[in-house]
Design an enzyme around this catalytic site. Structure first.
Site, mmCIF file in Angstrom:
data_model
loop_
_atom_site.group_PDB
_atom_site.id
_atom_site.type_symbol
_atom_site.label_atom_id
_atom_site.label_comp_id
_atom_site.label_asym_id
_atom_site.label_seq_id
_atom_site.Cartn_x
_atom_site.Cartn_y
_atom_site.Cartn_z
ATOM 1 N N GLU A 52 0.888 -1.358 -0.002
ATOM 2 C CA GLU A 52 -0.020 -0.021 -0.014
ATOM 3 C C GLU A 52 0.749 1.242 0.033
ATOM 4 O OE1 GLU A 52 -2.595 -0.240 3.239
ATOM 5 O OE2 GLU A 52 -3.386 -2.250 2.653
ATOM 6 N N GLU A 103 -6.225 -10.883 -0.715
ATOM 7 C CA GLU A 103 -7.147 -10.498 0.343
ATOM 8 C C GLU A 103 -8.569 -10.665 -0.167
ATOM 9 O OE1 GLU A 103 -5.613 -7.516 2.625
ATOM 10 O OE2 GLU A 103 -3.539 -7.749 2.353
#
Length: 412
Positions: free
Chosen positions: A225, A331
């Site tokens: 991220e 995820e």
């Protein structure tokens, strides 16, 4: 092989089929609130600077889905494992926390359905860094807690590969790690000191796993991220403030230096289908490819039944694959509005179409997906539990989403 579906959704809901699928009657324990909630992906209450993951936009309205297939006879899928169903395509995994271990019914479900696991929080920096030891020794000290080694031991015992998650991340890395003297109120350290700390941390984590669990961790999310959603700009993290844009390259250089040659190194992020963010990720990934430092991109994939469209999402899988590297869905979960029949059917339709297109792309060679991880075993263990995003309900019974996933692999 594609299942022939013979029972209506309404009948399935009444029957509560596969009650014995996971074996013993051990009840499902509640989530251990002492465990830190996973913070990957779009936050439950995003800050103004973070675009919500599951907010549809006029430009990305999902197209109409075909009706979900009817639910099959229980006997038709009783022996079907998700990981075996997609064998030859990609591995199928889930994330687990240490609080789940010891729940016989849940453990058996994981072993029946998946062949890889990811620690939800137990291998993140805030779980491994010991502030008091760092202060007393004036150097980076990594200590794997029992809750982490419990999962690694369990995975090793049951021959489950582990995704290493995560080495460098702005979140769940304590602020004091970036401060002088490892003090909470210290000033930010210099670039030279921060590079030394980064290298030491990456070295200790990787070498601990390779020494104590050789071959168990088959891939590392090296950086997680790094970019903002709306602008595609670098996130203004301490990593960025101290090291600048090169912090990603440094992290991959250190990971490549200490990881075994067969271990894959990935960049991981959410909302990769947003244009500006996707462009930023691809720019950095292309540079890392040219340096021989990266093996793949992880798309977290915290989705919603209304956003993004399946076509938009799968086009992103295809774009990353065209870079000549691996892609993993790391995820996956798909939220819905309620736990009623209509909501679960809509969710099942989304999973249905998603896996149908993924399977077609893989067969055509349009994508290079090597792994898929669902972010949780059942709704009750999900970080988005109030939105029922997973394949199994709170009682560990399969939902329509489970059957939507299973029936999409076409016979060769």
């Amino acid at each position: 092989m594609k299942c022939m579906w013979k029972r209506s959704l309404r009948r399935w809901l009444c029957m509560g089929l596969l009650a014995g699928m996971c074996m013993s009657a051990v009840g499902c324990s509640k989530v251990d609130n002492s465990e830190p909630a996973s913070q990957d992906g779009a936050a439950a209450a995003p800050s103004p600077s973070t675009e919500p993951e599951a907010s549809p936009t006029p430009e990305a309205t999902p197209e109409a889905m075909p009706p979900i297939y009817e639910v099959p006879e229980a006997e038709a899928v009783l022996g079907t494992r998700l990981c075996e169903h997609y064998q030859g395509y990609f591995t199928v995994g889930t994330c687990i926390s240490s609080s789940m271990l010891g729940n016989e019914k849940l453990e058996k479900l994981v072993l029946e359905q998946f062949n890889t696991v990811t620690c939800e929080n137990e291998m993140k920096p805030d779980a491994l860094l010991n502030q008091m030891a760092c202060i007393s020794q004036n150097e980076v000290v990594v200590m794997f807690p029992k809750r982490a080694t419990d999962i690694l031991d369990w995975a090793k015992e049951h021959d489950l590969k582990v995704r290493g998650h995560v080495l460098v991340w702005h979140s769940q890395t304590p602020d004091w790690f970036f401060k002088e003297g490892f003090q909470n109120n210290g000033a930010l350290v210099s670039k030279e000191v921060m590079l030394s700390r980064m290298e030491s941390y990456i070295k200790q984590v990787i070498e601990y796993c390779d020494t104590n669990y050789p071959g168990l961790v088959y891939v590392w999310d090296v950086v997680n991220e790094a970019f903002e959603d709306g602008s595609g700009e670098y996130r203004n993290s301490y990593w960025y403030q101290i090291l600048g844009e090169d912090f990603i390259r440094y992290a991959f250089e250190y990971a490549r230096k200490y990881a075994s040659p067969e271990t894959k190194l990935f960049y991981n992020d959410f909302n990769c289908y947003i244009d500006q963010k996707q462009t930023a990720i691809m720019t950095v990934v292309k540079e890392l490819i040219s340096l021989g430092l990266i093996d793949g991109v992880g798309m977290q994939s915290h989705l919603d039944v209304d956003y993004p469209s399946v076509d938009n999402y799968t086009r992103t899988l295809e774009r990353f694959s065209k870079l000549g590297i691996e892609v993993q869905i790391t995820e996956l979960d798909v939220t819905t509005t309620g736990n009623d029949e209509a909501s679960f059917q809509k969710q099942g339709e989304y999973y249905d179409k998603l896996f149908q297109i993924i399977s077609i792309y893989e067969k055509l060679g349009s994508t290079n997906i090597t792994g898929l991880t669902l972010w949780g075993v059942s709704d009750i263990y999900s970080w988005r539990s109030s939105q029922y995003p997973l394949l199994f309900d709170a009682a560990l019974e399969p939902k329509p989403a489970y059957y939507g996933v299973l029936q999409e692999k076409q016979e060769q």
